[in-house]
Scaffold this motif. Structure first.
Motif, PDB file in Angstrom:
ATOM      1  N   ILE A   1       2.187  -7.111   8.169  1.00 19.23           N
ATOM      2  CA  ILE A   1       3.643  -6.933   8.268  1.00 19.23           C
ATOM      3  C   ILE A   1       4.147  -5.893   7.292  1.00 19.23           C
ATOM      4  N   GLY A   2       3.623  -5.938   6.076  1.00 18.86           N
ATOM      5  CA  GLY A   2       4.278  -5.226   4.981  1.00 18.86           C
ATOM      6  C   GLY A   2       3.746  -3.863   4.628  1.00 18.86           C
ATOM      7  N   VAL A   3       2.557  -3.484   5.084  1.00 17.24           N
ATOM      8  CA  VAL A   3       2.019  -2.169   4.714  1.00 17.24           C
ATOM      9  C   VAL A   3       2.937  -1.075   5.248  1.00 17.24           C
ATOM     10  N   GLY A   4       3.393  -0.217   4.355  1.00 17.82           N
ATOM     11  CA  GLY A   4       4.251   0.889   4.755  1.00 17.82           C
ATOM     12  C   GLY A   4       5.728   0.593   4.686  1.00 17.82           C
ATOM     13  N   LEU A   5       6.095  -0.673   4.379  1.00 18.21           N
ATOM     14  CA  LEU A   5       7.523  -1.007   4.284  1.00 18.21           C
ATOM     15  C   LEU A   5       8.012  -0.805   2.864  1.00 18.21           C
ATOM     16  N   ASP A   6       9.328  -0.694   2.699  1.00 19.39           N
ATOM     17  CA  ASP A   6       9.927  -0.683   1.377  1.00 19.39           C
ATOM     18  C   ASP A   6      11.200  -1.507   1.405  1.00 19.39           C
ATOM     19  N   ALA A   7      11.620  -1.919   0.214  1.00 15.91           N
ATOM     20  CA  ALA A   7      12.771  -2.821   0.114  1.00 15.91           C
ATOM     21  C   ALA A   7      14.031  -2.191   0.653  1.00 15.91           C
ATOM     22  N   ALA A   8      14.186  -0.898   0.502  1.00 21.45           N
ATOM     23  CA  ALA A   8      15.443  -0.251   0.868  1.00 21.45           C
ATOM     24  C   ALA A   8      15.646  -0.183   2.375  1.00 21.45           C
ATOM     25  N   GLY A   9      14.559  -0.064   3.142  1.00 21.71           N
ATOM     26  CA  GLY A   9      14.738   0.202   4.559  1.00 21.71           C
ATOM     27  C   GLY A   9      14.401  -0.928   5.501  1.00 21.71           C
ATOM     28  N   ASN A  10      13.653  -1.939   5.049  1.00 24.01           N
ATOM     29  CA  ASN A  10      13.182  -2.987   5.952  1.00 24.01           C
ATOM     30  C   ASN A  10      13.299  -4.348   5.256  1.00 24.01           C
ATOM     31  N   ASP A  11      14.509  -4.749   4.911  1.00 22.39           N
ATOM     32  CA  ASP A  11      14.708  -5.894   4.031  1.00 22.39           C
ATOM     33  C   ASP A  11      14.038  -7.170   4.524  1.00 22.39           C
ATOM     34  N   ALA A  12      14.302  -7.583   5.765  1.00 18.78           N
ATOM     35  CA  ALA A  12      13.799  -8.862   6.260  1.00 18.78           C
ATOM     36  C   ALA A  12      12.274  -8.875   6.298  1.00 18.78           C
ATOM     37  N   ARG A  13      11.652  -7.851   6.864  1.00 22.79           N
ATOM     38  CA  ARG A  13      10.190  -7.805   6.940  1.00 22.79           C
ATOM     39  C   ARG A  13       9.574  -7.645   5.549  1.00 22.79           C
ATOM     40  N   TRP A  14      10.221  -6.892   4.685  1.00 23.93           N
ATOM     41  CA  TRP A  14       9.743  -6.732   3.303  1.00 23.93           C
ATOM     42  C   TRP A  14       9.731  -8.076   2.599  1.00 23.93           C
ATOM     43  N   LEU A  15      10.815  -8.829   2.728  1.00 22.99           N
ATOM     44  CA  LEU A  15      10.896 -10.148   2.111  1.00 22.99           C
ATOM     45  C   LEU A  15       9.852 -11.092   2.694  1.00 22.99           C
ATOM     46  N   LEU A  16       9.653 -11.060   4.015  1.00 25.84           N
ATOM     47  CA  LEU A  16       8.666 -11.925   4.646  1.00 25.84           C
ATOM     48  C   LEU A  16       7.260 -11.596   4.163  1.00 25.84           C
ATOM     49  N   ALA A  17       6.932 -10.314   4.097  1.00 26.08           N
ATOM     50  CA  ALA A  17       5.596  -9.913   3.652  1.00 26.08           C
ATOM     51  C   ALA A  17       5.327 -10.381   2.232  1.00 26.08           C
ATOM     52  N   ASN A  18       6.305 -10.210   1.337  1.00 26.35           N
ATOM     53  CA  ASN A  18       6.109 -10.637  -0.050  1.00 26.35           C
ATOM     54  C   ASN A  18       6.049 -12.145  -0.181  1.00 26.35           C
TER      55      ASN A  18
ATOM     56  N   VAL B   1       0.842  -1.194   0.000  1.00 27.60           N
ATOM     57  CA  VAL B   1       0.000   0.000   0.000  1.00 27.60           C
ATOM     58  C   VAL B   1       0.880   1.248   0.000  1.00 27.60           C
ATOM     59  N   ALA B   2       0.552   2.184  -0.869  1.00 27.47           N
ATOM     60  CA  ALA B   2       1.336   3.416  -0.959  1.00 27.47           C
ATOM     61  C   ALA B   2       1.262   4.190   0.343  1.00 27.47           C
ATOM     62  N   SER B   3       2.338   4.844   0.687  1.00 26.19           N
ATOM     63  CA  SER B   3       2.381   5.637   1.915  1.00 26.19           C
ATOM     64  C   SER B   3       1.614   6.942   1.734  1.00 26.19           C
ATOM     65  N   GLY B   4       1.184   7.524   2.846  1.00 32.18           N
ATOM     66  CA  GLY B   4       0.537   8.823   2.823  1.00 32.18           C
ATOM     67  C   GLY B   4      -0.939   8.809   2.501  1.00 32.18           C
ATOM     68  N   LEU B   5      -1.555   7.639   2.385  1.00 37.55           N
ATOM     69  CA  LEU B   5      -2.983   7.567   2.078  1.00 37.55           C
ATOM     70  C   LEU B   5      -3.805   7.614   3.356  1.00 37.55           C
ATOM     71  N   ALA B   6      -5.029   8.098   3.242  1.00 37.64           N
ATOM     72  CA  ALA B   6      -5.920   8.175   4.397  1.00 37.64           C
ATOM     73  C   ALA B   6      -7.359   7.974   3.936  1.00 37.64           C
TER      74      ALA B   6
END
Length: 405
Positions: A276-293, A50-55
C-alpha cells in the motif's frame, strides 16, 4: 550512597545473560541498517517508506529493509530494555537495596545522553524516548508479570487501532486528514530541499541548527512512540519475570510457538503495508499513508518477537551459542556502539565531514553498515579484553551508582 552502591553494583560478567548480549548486538545491526538511510535522506520524508526514484539493486535493498527491518528492531531493542529493567529490579530486591533512586538517576542520565546525541550527532535519537517511557515503567513495576503482559499488549495494540481508526476516518470523510497525523508530519518540498542542502553542504553550525529543528519537529512523535515503547517495555519485563528468558533450553516449545506465530503474522502485515505504502507520502495520500503506517506498526511487534524467538532457539544449541557468542561483546557495548554509528554516519555523509550525502546508493549503504558493524564486533572483543565496560556504559554507570566504576 557508597554503601548502597557497594551492595548493588553493575552486573558482573559471570552473572550476565549471554543471550541478551547477543540479542542486543543483533538489534544494533538492524537499527543501523535502518538509520544509515536517514543520514542521507531528509527527515521531512520520514514515514514515507521506500524512497522514490530507486531502481534495480538499490530499490531491492531499500524495499528489503523497509519490509524486514524498519520499525522492527527498535521494537526488539525496546523488548531488551524491558528485560534489562526487570533484571535490575530483581537484583535490587535480592540485594535488599533501594531501587527507585538508582533507577531515576540512570534514566536521567540516559535522557541527557539522548538529547546530546540528537543535537550533536543525529536528530533521530531514540534514547530520550526510552528515558521518558522508562519513567512511566517505574510506576508499573509492582504489577504481576501477567498483568504487565496484558497491559503492555493493550497499550501497543490500542495505539495501533487508533492509527487504523485515523486511516478509516481519513478515507471516509473528505478533508478529515488535513489537520491529522499525516498532515502534521508532512512538509512542503521547499523545506525538504532546504534540509537536504543543510546536511549535504553545511558546516557543523548549520547542520546542528537543522538537527535541532528536525529533533524539535519530531518531538511531537513522542506522544505516540513513548506509550508504544512503554507497552513493549512491559512485554519485555514479562519475558524475564515469567522465566522465559532465564532458561531458554527449558522454554524451547514456547519459543517455537512464538516464532511460528510472530514471523508469518508480522511478515504478512509488513508486506501488506509495503504493497500500500511504497511511493506514498503524507502530503498527497493521507488515508493510504496512515493505513500503511498503521499496518507496519501492527506487524512490527509480532515480527520482532519472532526474531527474538529465532535467536533464542539458536542460542539453545551449542553451535548457535558459539556463533552468536561472537556477537555478544558488541551487545555489551550497545550504547557506545549506537552513538558511534551516529558519529560515523555524521562524519561520512554531512557537509562538515566527507559530504557523501546522496552519493551512495541504498545497496552501498547496507554494505557500509555491515562493514561498520563488523568492525564494531571486532573492536568490542579487543576493548572488553582490556576494560570491563564500553566507554559510554562506564559513564552511564558512574552517573547511576554515584561512584566511578
Amino acid at each position: 550512597m557508597a554503601n548502597m552502591a557497594a551492595g548493588f553494583a553493575p552486573v558482573s560478567e559471570h552473572d550476565r545473560i549471554g543471550l541478551l548480549d547477543a540479542l542486543r548486538a543483533f538489534a544494533l545491526l538492524g537499527i543501523f541498517l535502518v538509520n544509515i538511510e536517514w543520514f542521507t535522506r531528509p527527515w521531512q520524508e520520514f514515514g514515507n517508506g521506500v524512497a522514490s526514484g530507486l531502481a534495480g539493486i538499490d530499490h531491492a535493498a531499500a524495499w528489503g529493509v523497509h519490509v524486514f527491518v524498519a520499525g522492527k528492531f527498535w521494537i526488539l531493542f525496546s523488548l531488551l530494555f524491558g528485560i534489562g529493567f526487570a533484571v535490575m529490579m530483581a537484583r535490587a530486591e535480592k540485594a535488599g537495596r533501594p531501587f527507585r533512586a538508582l533507577y531515576l538517576r540512570r534514566t536521567a542520565a540516559l535522557l541527557v545522553i539522548g538529547i546530546a546525541h540528537a543535537l550533536l550527532l543525529w536528530a533521530g535519537d531514540i534514547l530520550h524516548t526510552y528515558a521518558l517511557a522508562a519513567l512511566l515503567l517505574l510506576a508499573l513495576r509492582d504489577l504481576r508479570p501477567r498483568t504487565q503482559l496484558v497491559l503492555g499488549l493493550s497499550i501497543y495494540y490500542g495505539l495501533c487501532l487508533l492509527a487504523l481508526l485515523g486511516a478509516a476516518v481519513a478515507g471516509l470523510v473528505p478533508g478529515a486528514a488535513e489537520e491529522g497525523a499525516a498532515r502534521a508530519f508532512s512538509a512542503d518540498p521547499g523545506a525538504t530541499a532546504e534540509a537536504a542542502r543543510a546536511y549535504a553542504e553545511g558546516g557543523f553550525a548549520r547542520v546542528s541548527g537543522q538537527r535541532a529543528a528536525d529533533f524539535a519537529r519530531f518531538l511531537l512523535n513522542d506522544f505516540f512512540v513513548v506509550p508504544m515503547a512503554l507497552g513493549v517495555f512491559l512485554v519485555g519485563s514479562w519475558l524475564l519475570r515469567s522465566g522465559r528468558i532465564g532458561d531458554v533450553a527449558a522454554q524451547r516449545p514456547f519459543f517455537r510457538r512464538l516464532a511460528g506465530f510472530g514471523l508469518p503474522l508480522g511478515l504478512g502485515l509488513s508486506l501488506w503495508a509495503a504493497s500500500i505504502g511504497v511511493g506514498l507520502d503524507a502530503a498527497g495520500n493521507d488515508a493510504r499513508w496512515l493505513l500503511a503506517n498503521a499496518l507496519m506498526s501492527l506487524g512490527a511487534l509480532p515480527l520482532a518477537l519472532g526474531y527474538l524467538a529465532l535467536v533464542a532457539l539458536a542460542w539453545s544449541t551449542d553451535a548457535g551459542a558459539r556463533a552468536l557468542g561472537l556477537l555478544a561483546p558488541a551487545g555489551r557495548m550497545a550504547l557506545s556502539h549506537y552513538l558511534l554509528q551516529s558519529l560515523v554516519g555524521s562524519l561520512v555523509f554531512y557537509g562538515y565531514g566527507l559530504a557523501l550525502w546522496g552519493r551512495i546508493g541504498h545497496a552501498g549503504l547496507l554494505l557500509l553498515a555491515a562493514v561498520v558493524f563488523a568492525l564494531q564486533v571486532a573492536t568490542s572483543r579487543w576493548w572488553l579484553a582490556r576494560f570491563r565496560f564500553g566507554p559510554v556504559e562506564w559513564l552511564w554507570r558512574w552517573a547511576t551508582y554515584g561512584r566511578r566504576p
